[in-house]
Design a protein around this motif. Structure first.
Motif, short mmCIF file in Angstrom:
data_model
loop_
_atom_site.label_atom_id
_atom_site.label_comp_id
_atom_site.label_asym_id
_atom_site.label_seq_id
_atom_site.Cartn_x
_atom_site.Cartn_y
_atom_site.Cartn_z
N ASN A 172 91.79 68.89 108.28
CA ASN A 172 91.73 69.99 107.32
C ASN A 172 90.94 69.57 106.08
N SER A 184 92.71 87.02 102.26
CA SER A 184 92.55 85.81 103.06
C SER A 184 91.61 86.11 104.22
N TYR A 221 89.06 82.20 110.41
CA TYR A 221 87.93 81.45 110.94
C TYR A 221 88.26 80.96 112.34
N THR A 251 82.48 76.02 112.57
CA THR A 251 83.50 76.95 112.09
C THR A 251 82.85 78.29 111.79
N LEU A 269 92.04 79.54 112.35
CA LEU A 269 92.28 79.07 110.99
C LEU A 269 92.43 80.25 110.04
N THR A 270 93.30 80.10 109.04
CA THR A 270 93.45 81.10 107.99
C THR A 270 93.18 80.45 106.65
N LYS A 271 92.36 81.10 105.83
CA LYS A 271 92.03 80.58 104.51
C LYS A 271 92.44 81.59 103.45
N PRO A 295 96.66 75.32 99.49
CA PRO A 295 96.00 76.52 98.95
C PRO A 295 96.97 77.55 98.39
N ALA A 352 97.00 69.00 102.30
CA ALA A 352 96.36 69.70 103.43
C ALA A 352 97.04 69.31 104.73
N GLY A 380 92.51 73.81 101.69
CA GLY A 380 92.43 75.25 101.51
C GLY A 380 92.54 76.05 102.79
N ILE A 381 92.98 75.39 103.89
CA ILE A 381 93.03 76.03 105.20
C ILE A 381 94.42 75.87 105.80
#
Length: 642
Positions: A186, A213, A216, A225, A204-206, A539, A167, A189-190
Motif C-alpha cells: 500500500n 472516494s 481502483y 492501477t 482498491l478504495t481511496k 487515510p 497503511a 491513502g488506500i
C-alpha cells in the motif's frame, strides 16, 4: 464508502434499536397515555444481561456444524453445535480477551480474531482440531484483519500495517504451509479490498473526504492501477466483491443519487452497469459461492431489509417460514444448500437460525433472550420524525415505557449514536430495555450527519459538529413535550463515543437544556483526539480532518467546540464512563473532564474499566456500567420527576 461512520462509534455498547412503525401524529401519541396501564414486571440489569450477544457465525465445510461466538459465559468465546440443532459446545475458554469467529478452513480447522484488552490490535489465530492454538500473525504493535478465503480455498487473505503503521498492506497465506507473502504494498491513502478468483486483480478504495472516494483496480500481472470511477463533484464509491466467475467487480456508489446503490464493472469491456438499486442505501450486495444467489441488504429507515435474489432470473427467491424480524449476518454454505443467519428486532434480541433450501425447513439454533424475561414486557420502538430549528426533518427512535398511568409524566433520556456518521438502528439493546423497563422514556436521535438518510442529510453537519447536530438534539425536546407523558424539565442526554462528545457539548454549550448527562468514552478535547488518532486509521485521519477540522490549521475552531475548555459552564450532574485501553478516545480525555467539572461543585461520578477499550466486550463490565447509569439517573433525574 463512508469510512468515517464508525471512527468514533461505540463498540459493543449502546446497541440502540427500533422496529418498524409508522410516524404517529402528536395527538395520537397523547391519546395513547389514556389507555389502561399494563402490569409490567421489573427486571434487574443482571437479568437483562443474561441475554446472549453474538459475534459472528459460519458453517463447517460439510455444512453439518455451526460455529459462532457469543458472550454467554461473560466473555466472547467460540461455540460449535450441529446444524440440526442441539446443545452448543464451548471450544475456547478465554476469561480475559474477547474471541470472535472468522470461520472454518476447508479441512475443518478454525480461524478467529482477538486483541489484547480492547486495544484493537487484532491478530488472526488458528485453532487446530485438537484444540491447540497458534497466533498466525505475531506482533506487539501491528494490527491484522482477515480479508477472506481465496475462491479455490487454498489460501486466505489478510491486511496488516506491520510494515507501515499508517497503511494496510495485503497478504496471502498459503493453507498448506501456513506461510504468507505480500501481494499488494500500500502506497498510503488506500484500502485494499477483494481479490479476483484468478488472483490477478485486487480491488482498491481511496477515500478523499467523508463523502467522496474512488475505486481502483490493481493488475498484479501488469503492475498497473486503473481508476474505475471517474466522476465530477462529490461521489462516494466503494469497492465490493468480484463475482464468482471473475468477470465483474461490484461497486457501491451514490453517483447522481441520494442513496447508495450497486454497479457492476465488466473487466473485459470496461463497462459499468447498474445491478441493484433501492429507495434507501444498499448496505451490502454479494453473490453466493457458485453465483446462484445474490444477497442484498437495504437500510430501510433504520431497518435491515434482506433480499435474496435468483441471479439468473433476477427475481426474489421465496423462503418459507422465516421468523419475523430483521435478518442479518447471513452466511451461505459452499454448496448453496444451507445457510445460517440472525434475526433481531427492537424488542427481541438476536437469535441464530439455519435454513435448508432442499427441505425448506427453518432450524432454530440459539435463542438470545433470557428465559426469565417475558417478551411481552419488552418495548417495541417506533420510528418518529420531527422538524428541527431550520425545518430539516430529523428521524428518531422512540421507546415509551409500558404501564403509564393517565396524566403521568416521566423523565426522558436522549440517546446519541457514535460516528459522527453512525446511525441508531433496529438492533435490540438490553441497556435501552433496562432503562425503559425502569420507567424512562428513551428517544434515540439520528441527528443530521447520520448515515442512512441520503448524502445531503449525511453531509449536513460537516464543520458544524457540536452546533447544528446538537441543535437537532435540543429541538427533540419539543417533540417529547408534545407526547404528553414526558416532563420537559426532566430530559437528559446520553451517548457513547461521538455520542459522548454530544453529551458533553450539550452540557457545556447549552447548559440549561439538559437535566443530566451520561458520557461514555466521549471526546472532550478535539485538539488532542485528532492529533492522537491511531496511525492505522491512515487515510481516515485525513478525511476526518476535512470533516471536523485539522488540529493545527483549525485549532481555534476545534478549541471552541471542545467541551474541555468550557467546563465552567457545566452546571448539571454528569456521569462519565471510560475504558483504560481505549485507543480512540484516550482515558486522559475523561480524567480531565471529570476533574474540571468537579471544580464547579457539580455532582460528577466516574467509572473506569482497566480491561476495556472503546466499548464493552465483557459482560460483567456492562452490568457494572449500566447499573451505574441507572443509579445515577434514579438519583438525579427520576427522584425529582413526579
Amino acid at each position: 464508502m463512508k469510512q468515517l461512520v464508525t471512527l468514533f462509534a461505540s463498540v459493543g455498547v449502546l446497541l440502540m434499536s427500533v422496529s418498524e412503525g409508522a410516524t404517529l401524529p402528536p395527538k395520537a401519541r397523547r391519546n395513547e397515555s389514556t389507555a389502561a396501564p399494563m402490569a409490567v414486571k421489573q427486571y434487574t440489569i443482571e437479568q437483562f444481561m443474561k441475554t446472549i450477544r453474538f459475534g459472528g457465525a459460519s458453517l463447517s465445510p460439510d455444512e453439518q456444524t455451526v460455529l459462532f461466538s457469543s458472550n454467554q459465559d461473560g466473555v466472547f468465546n467460540l461455540y460449535e453445535m450441529p446444524f440440526a440443532g442441539g446443545t452448543p459446545k464451548q471450544i475456547t475458554q478465554s476469561k480475559t480477551n474477547a474471541i470472535f469467529a472468522i470461520g472454518y478452513l476447508p479441512d475443518g480447522r478454525i480461524l478467529y480474531s482477538s486483541d489484547q484488552g480492547g486495544n484493537e490490535l487484532t491478530h488472526i489465530y488458528l485453532r487446530e482440531q485438537n484444540g491447540s492454538v497458534t497466533d498466525l500473525t505475531p506482533s506487539d504493535k501491528a494490527k491484522f484483519q482477515f480479508a477472506g478465503l481465496s475462491h479455490d480455498r487454498k489460501s486466505f487473505y489478510y491486511q496488516s500495517n506491520a510494515r507501515n503503521k499508517a497503511a494496510f498492506d495485503l497478504y496471502e497465506m498459503d493453507l498448506a504451509t501456513m506461510t504468507s507473502r505480500m501481494i499488494y504494498q500500500n502506497p498510503g491513502g488506500i484500502f485494499p479490498g477483494d481479490v479476483s478468483p484468478d488472483r490477478r486483480y485486487i480491488a482498491l478504495t481511496k477515500p478523499v473526504t467523508n463523502s467522496e472516494s474512488d475505486v481502483y483496480l490493481y493488475d498484479t500481472q501488469a503492475n498497473t492501477t486503473q481508476l474505475l470511477t471517474k466522476h465530477s463533484g462529490e461521489v462516494d464509491n466503494g469497492a465490493g466483491d468480484f463475482t464468482p466467475d471473475g468477470r465483474k467487480l461490484l461497486i457501491s456508489t451514490d453517483e447522481k443519487s441520494e442513496y447508495k446503490y450497486v454497479k457492476a464493472y465488466d473487466l473485459a469491456s470496461g463497462q459499468l452497469s447498474v445491478m441493484d438499486k433501492a429507495n434507501w442505501d444498499i448496505m451490502d450486495d454479494y453473490l453466493s459461492y457458485k453465483g446462484t444467489y445474490r444477497i442484498v441488504s437495504v437500510n430501510n429507515d433504520a431497518r435491515t431489509e434482506l433480499r435474496l435474489i435468483d441471479n439468473k432470473t433476477n427475481q426474489p427467491v421465496p423462503l418459507a417460514g422465516l421468523p419475523a424480524g430483521d435478518i442479518t449476518g447471513l452466511s451461505m454454505g459452499k454448496s448453496e444448500g444451507r445457510m445460517i443467519f440472525f434475526v433481531n428486532s427492537s424488542n427481541a434480541p438476536s437469535a441464530l437460525y439455519g435454513y435448508d433450501f432442499k427441505t425448506r425447513k427453518v432450524m432454530p439454533l440459539v435463542k438470545g433472550i433470557n428465559p426469565e424475561i417475558n417478551p411481552t414486557d419488552l418495548v417495541q420502538g417506533q420510528v418518529i420524525r420531527y422538524k428541527s430549528f431550520d425545518g430539516m426533518e430529523v428521524p428518531a427512535l422512540l421507546y415509551k415505557p409500558k404501564g403509564l398511568r393517565p396524566g403521568e409524566k416521566r423523565p426522558a433520556m436522549l440517546f446519541i449514536h457514535g460516528g459522527p456518521g453512525g446511525q441508531t438502528r433496529l438492533n435490540y439493546s438490553g441497556q435501552i430495555q433496562y432503562l425503559v423497563n425502569a420507567g424512562y422514556v428513551i428517544l434515540a436521535v439520528n441527528n443530521r450527519g447520520s448515515s442512512g438518510y441520503g448524502k445531503t442529510f449525511y453531509g449536513a453537519d460537516d464543520r458544524k459538529h457540536g452546533e447544528a447536530d446538537l441543535r437537532d438534539c435540543v429541538e427533540s425536546k419539543k417533540f417529547l413535550a408534545q407526547t404528553g407523558y414526558v416532563d420537559p424539565a426532566k430530559i437528559g442526554i446520553m451517548g457513547g463515543s461521538y455520542g459522548g462528545y454530544m453529551t458533553l457539548a450539550g452540557l457545556a454549550f447549552t447548559p440549561d437544556e439538559f437535566a443530566v448527562g451520561v458520557d461514555i468514552f466521549g471526546v472532550a478535547n478535539w485538539l488532542r483526539t485528532l492529533s492522537s488518532m491511531p496511525e492505522w486509521w491512515g487515510p481516515q485521519r485525513e478525511a476526518m480532518f476535512k470533516e471536523i477540522g485539522h488540529p493545527k490549521a483549525d485549532s481555534v475552531a476545534l478549541y471552541n467546540k471542545s467541551p474541555l475548555f468550557h467546563t465552567a459552564r457545566i452546571k448539571k450532574p454528569l456521569l462519565v464512563i471510560q475504558g483504560a485501553n481505549d485507543p480512540r478516545v484516550l482515558k486522559i480525555e475523561s480524567d480531565e473532564i471529570v476533574a474540571n467539572v468537579k471544580k464547579n461543585g457539580i455532582p460528577v461520578e466516574y467509572v473506569t474499566f482497566p480491561n476495556e477499550g472503546h466499548g464493552f466486550v465483557k459482560k460483567e463490565n456492562e452490568i457494572t456500567a449500566y447499573k451505574a447509569i441507572r443509579e445515577f439517573l434514579d438519583k438525579y433525574l427520576l427522584a425529582t420527576a413526579q
